[in-house]
Design a protein around this motif. Sequence first.
Motif, PDB file in Angstrom:
ATOM      1  N   ARG A   1       0.810  -1.220   0.000  1.00  0.00           N
ATOM      2  CA  ARG A   1       0.000   0.000   0.000  1.00  0.00           C
ATOM      3  C   ARG A   1       0.846   1.274   0.000  1.00  0.00           C
ATOM      4  NH1 ARG A   1      -2.972  -3.464   3.415  1.00  0.00           N
ATOM      5  NH2 ARG A   1      -1.939  -2.660   5.289  1.00  0.00           N
ATOM      6  N   LEU A   2       2.142   1.130   0.123  1.00  0.00           N
ATOM      7  CA  LEU A   2       3.022   2.304   0.121  1.00  0.00           C
ATOM      8  C   LEU A   2       3.208   2.836  -1.299  1.00  0.00           C
ATOM      9  CD1 LEU A   2       5.892   1.240   2.563  1.00  0.00           C
ATOM     10  CD2 LEU A   2       4.073   2.899   3.010  1.00  0.00           C
ATOM     11  N   PRO A   3       3.556   4.119  -1.429  1.00  0.00           N
ATOM     12  CA  PRO A   3       3.891   4.655  -2.760  1.00  0.00           C
ATOM     13  C   PRO A   3       5.127   3.953  -3.329  1.00  0.00           C
ATOM     14  CG  PRO A   3       3.549   6.434  -1.172  1.00  0.00           C
ATOM     15  CD  PRO A   3       3.593   5.159  -0.386  1.00  0.00           C
ATOM     16  N   ALA A   4       5.270   4.017  -4.632  1.00  0.00           N
ATOM     17  CA  ALA A   4       6.379   3.328  -5.293  1.00  0.00           C
ATOM     18  C   ALA A   4       7.732   3.821  -4.794  1.00  0.00           C
ATOM     19  CB  ALA A   4       6.275   3.524  -6.808  1.00  0.00           C
ATOM     20  N   GLU A   5       7.852   5.129  -4.504  1.00  0.00           N
ATOM     21  CA  GLU A   5       9.137   5.663  -4.045  1.00  0.00           C
ATOM     22  C   GLU A   5       9.542   5.057  -2.707  1.00  0.00           C
ATOM     23  OE1 GLU A   5       7.421   8.190  -7.030  1.00  0.00           O
ATOM     24  OE2 GLU A   5       6.635   7.424  -5.127  1.00  0.00           O
ATOM     25  N   ARG A   6       8.566   4.903  -1.784  1.00  0.00           N
ATOM     26  CA  ARG A   6       8.886   4.309  -0.481  1.00  0.00           C
ATOM     27  C   ARG A   6       9.235   2.828  -0.648  1.00  0.00           C
ATOM     28  NH1 ARG A   6       7.835   8.933  -0.079  1.00  0.00           N
ATOM     29  NH2 ARG A   6      10.016   8.856  -0.685  1.00  0.00           N
ATOM     30  N   GLN A   7       8.539   2.150  -1.539  1.00  0.00           N
ATOM     31  CA  GLN A   7       8.846   0.737  -1.777  1.00  0.00           C
ATOM     32  C   GLN A   7      10.282   0.569  -2.276  1.00  0.00           C
ATOM     33  OE1 GLN A   7       5.859  -0.573  -4.540  1.00  0.00           O
ATOM     34  NE2 GLN A   7       4.359  -1.033  -2.935  1.00  0.00           N
ATOM     35  N   ASP A   8      10.680   1.426  -3.216  1.00  0.00           N
ATOM     36  CA  ASP A   8      12.045   1.340  -3.745  1.00  0.00           C
ATOM     37  C   ASP A   8      13.073   1.582  -2.643  1.00  0.00           C
ATOM     38  OD1 ASP A   8      10.965   0.871  -6.214  1.00  0.00           O
ATOM     39  OD2 ASP A   8      11.241   2.916  -6.960  1.00  0.00           O
ATOM     40  N   GLU A   9      12.818   2.566  -1.787  1.00  0.00           N
ATOM     41  CA  GLU A   9      13.753   2.874  -0.702  1.00  0.00           C
ATOM     42  C   GLU A   9      13.890   1.704   0.266  1.00  0.00           C
ATOM     43  OE1 GLU A   9      12.757   7.693  -0.529  1.00  0.00           O
ATOM     44  OE2 GLU A   9      11.887   6.292   0.923  1.00  0.00           O
ATOM     45  N   ILE A  10      12.776   1.136   0.663  1.00  0.00           N
ATOM     46  CA  ILE A  10      12.805   0.071   1.670  1.00  0.00           C
ATOM     47  C   ILE A  10      13.495  -1.176   1.130  1.00  0.00           C
ATOM     48  CG2 ILE A  10      11.340  -1.503   2.996  1.00  0.00           C
ATOM     49  CD1 ILE A  10       9.354   0.836   3.288  1.00  0.00           C
ATOM     50  N   THR A  11      13.154  -1.593  -0.082  1.00  0.00           N
ATOM     51  CA  THR A  11      13.785  -2.799  -0.632  1.00  0.00           C
ATOM     52  C   THR A  11      15.277  -2.591  -0.871  1.00  0.00           C
ATOM     53  OG1 THR A  11      13.079  -2.073  -2.836  1.00  0.00           O
ATOM     54  CG2 THR A  11      11.699  -3.695  -1.712  1.00  0.00           C
ATOM     55  N   THR A  12      15.668  -1.382  -1.214  1.00  0.00           N
ATOM     56  CA  THR A  12      17.094  -1.107  -1.442  1.00  0.00           C
ATOM     57  C   THR A  12      17.880  -1.163  -0.149  1.00  0.00           C
ATOM     58  OG1 THR A  12      16.643   0.268  -3.387  1.00  0.00           O
ATOM     59  CG2 THR A  12      18.754   0.603  -2.274  1.00  0.00           C
ATOM     60  N   HIS A  13      17.388  -0.521   0.890  1.00  0.00           N
ATOM     61  CA  HIS A  13      18.172  -0.373   2.117  1.00  0.00           C
ATOM     62  C   HIS A  13      18.034  -1.554   3.076  1.00  0.00           C
ATOM     63  CE1 HIS A  13      19.312   3.607   0.903  1.00  0.00           C
ATOM     64  NE2 HIS A  13      18.058   3.994   0.797  1.00  0.00           N
ATOM     65  N   LEU A  14      17.045  -2.412   2.873  1.00  0.00           N
ATOM     66  CA  LEU A  14      16.907  -3.603   3.718  1.00  0.00           C
ATOM     67  C   LEU A  14      17.391  -4.864   3.010  1.00  0.00           C
ATOM     68  CD1 LEU A  14      15.148  -1.624   5.388  1.00  0.00           C
ATOM     69  CD2 LEU A  14      13.611  -3.541   5.853  1.00  0.00           C
ATOM     70  N   ALA A  15      18.095  -4.696   1.886  1.00  0.00           N
ATOM     71  CA  ALA A  15      18.476  -5.852   1.070  1.00  0.00           C
ATOM     72  C   ALA A  15      19.374  -6.828   1.813  1.00  0.00           C
ATOM     73  CB  ALA A  15      19.174  -5.372  -0.207  1.00  0.00           C
ATOM     74  N   MET A  16      20.222  -6.345   2.721  1.00  0.00           N
ATOM     75  CA  MET A  16      21.147  -7.224   3.432  1.00  0.00           C
ATOM     76  C   MET A  16      20.479  -7.956   4.591  1.00  0.00           C
ATOM     77  SD  MET A  16      24.190  -6.957   2.004  1.00  0.00           S
ATOM     78  CE  MET A  16      25.319  -7.501   3.280  1.00  0.00           C
ATOM     79  N   LEU A  17      19.250  -7.566   4.948  1.00  0.00           N
ATOM     80  CA  LEU A  17      18.595  -8.139   6.124  1.00  0.00           C
ATOM     81  C   LEU A  17      17.504  -9.143   5.775  1.00  0.00           C
ATOM     82  CD1 LEU A  17      18.323  -4.893   8.285  1.00  0.00           C
ATOM     83  CD2 LEU A  17      19.829  -6.842   8.696  1.00  0.00           C
TER      84      LEU A  17
END
Length: 656
Positions: free
Chosen positions: A153-169
């Motif tokens: 339900r998040l905007p596309a920009e927030r989705q991109d940020e979260i998947t990018t910065h949580l990739a190692m976890l």
Amino acid sequence: MTEDGDRYDIDNQNIVSGNGHVDTQIGVYSVYHDATIYTVDKGDRPERKQEVALAYLTGGVPRHAEELLAELVFNGDPSTERAYYYVLSVLSERGFADLTSRLVSGIRDARKICDSLPQDRWKQALHVVWQILDHVRSDDGGASFAAVGAFGRLPAERQDEITTHLAMLVDGLVEQQLNAERKHEVGAERFSRDRVLRARLFFEPDPAEPVRYQPRMLLGETGDRRPVIVGGLLALVSFIGLFFGPVTFSLVAGVLLVVAGCAVLGRYGIEHTAHLLNVALRRDTEKAENEPAGPTAVDKLVDRCFREARPEYAAEWSRYAAGYRTRLKQRFNAQLRFDDPDQVKKHKWLLDWHARRVAVQWPHHDRYGQPEPTAPGGARLWQAAGVLVAVAGVLLLLFGAQRWQAIPLLVGGWFAVPGLVEVVAAGRAALLPLKEANEVFDEEMAEFDRWRRELRDRPTDSEMARWLALDKAHLKAEALRAGNITERDLVSHVVINQWKPGGRLGRVHHGPPRYTDYKVTVILLTTHGVRASQGYLDFLTGEIKDTSWDTFGYDRIASASLRVQEKAAYKRPGKVRNRLFTLRLLNNHEIITVDERLDIEDDTKAADESELERLAAATSGMDAALPVLEAVAHQGSAWITLERDRRTLWSRTWST
């Protein structure tokens, strides 16, 4: 598939030189932009510090962002947006082993601050991050459904940020669930915002305005003009003397023939001589005063621009464009300071334009690209005809009109006419290059205005970082697909990008380096073993070339070594310290090598140069990759169990 003997060299060494800013590297054509998106002072307003912090986070340097955002969140200027980005900066490029109790405590404190503030979209985004971390911690199916649904339900920009910065976890399965909810398709989104048209502009310097060119006139020393002057006076006096006496038909006819012959001889003689002088000017290869004997920066850039503009299947391109290249080198070596690389680079747009201009004419010659102008047709024959007519007139005057003045007229004309032709032809030969130069200058100014308008659409550093992050995500997905690896089997991964020799560099002030060409290594750590793949990324087009890969089990890893080396700096005093990591298999082949520069001992340049090295290491993925590779090398397959134990320990720390 490659054999065990293939080697992945991950070399993060960037030897640089310069004063005050970094703009030259070994083998790298670099461009430096004076943007201030990474510049912040202690006295700046919180809004400015937040702007710089977000630039660092988006640009792939989360540790710098973490420091600035922590100051804002915990020192009296909190907001839901700053708390959200602070949490992302802490989690970015970190695995479970990196999340110490101090970092976890900071994340929890930031969430408490955010919870105390009114509800908004940033608070909602941080809540989704928290749900995903809870799901990773607890591995609960119900939590997974709630977290993934909230993420969708998040905007596309927030989705991109979260998947990018949580990739190692997040593990492979959670990542697959999140990707299924993303509004942006990675494979298509990495070409968004007209990347193919705009990315190249980041590596182009701000253009310098063209300067009207004054061609050199090296026509050689003129000979002794006294015979010409004496001959001209003798011919003039003799011609006047013809009219002292009776006017007969033979006299009039003879005079007309002499005048007509001289006119034809002068007309075509001037044209032919001007052509010869113009050819001599174009063949002139004399270097400008004080120009070094070896190739200058101008010479190298001209050759590079013409290589890049070479038409397809143009086998004779080098010979075809040789004359034009020579004239451009002469012109810009004379106009520019050929020992100033910055000044030369600002004219790259102009040299590119000239190279494209010649390439458009391939294989048809034009008057600019042609090595020499075409000789005027029939000029020599017309000159011979003029001489015959003039001689016939002289003979008619001598024998028909009985004028002895015809003899000194012939002798004087023999010396005067060629000299007069040469003088007039030299003037015309001088005017022709000037005329061409003025015509070209008008076209250059039109191209200058057009190029400046195009550069207004130059991508920002954040856009460059976003495209690179999407490229790395795409390469990882392709490696999973090519290896037929399921998300459940993927334990962890690292993606390392480095400069490919021959690529160009672009950088904003205090920002990380960006390259036109990368060598990208993707290492997938699965429950069954390791898959390492390597390919070359053309960043301007997004095309991936020459992909190779290798797979091996954890039990085939023989050793890992980490040592610090000292190397001499390039073309200047001082030494460079490098950290060299090597992963070796049982057959003694080095399968992975990481060469990372640590610092520089030359204190006078350390501030700018070591900054570039730190930023290059941070954005290359090296900082995150080295601890993982070391652990895998030392622990083998037991690394998987230890990694899960670290996740359990982190889960307990998270819960307390």
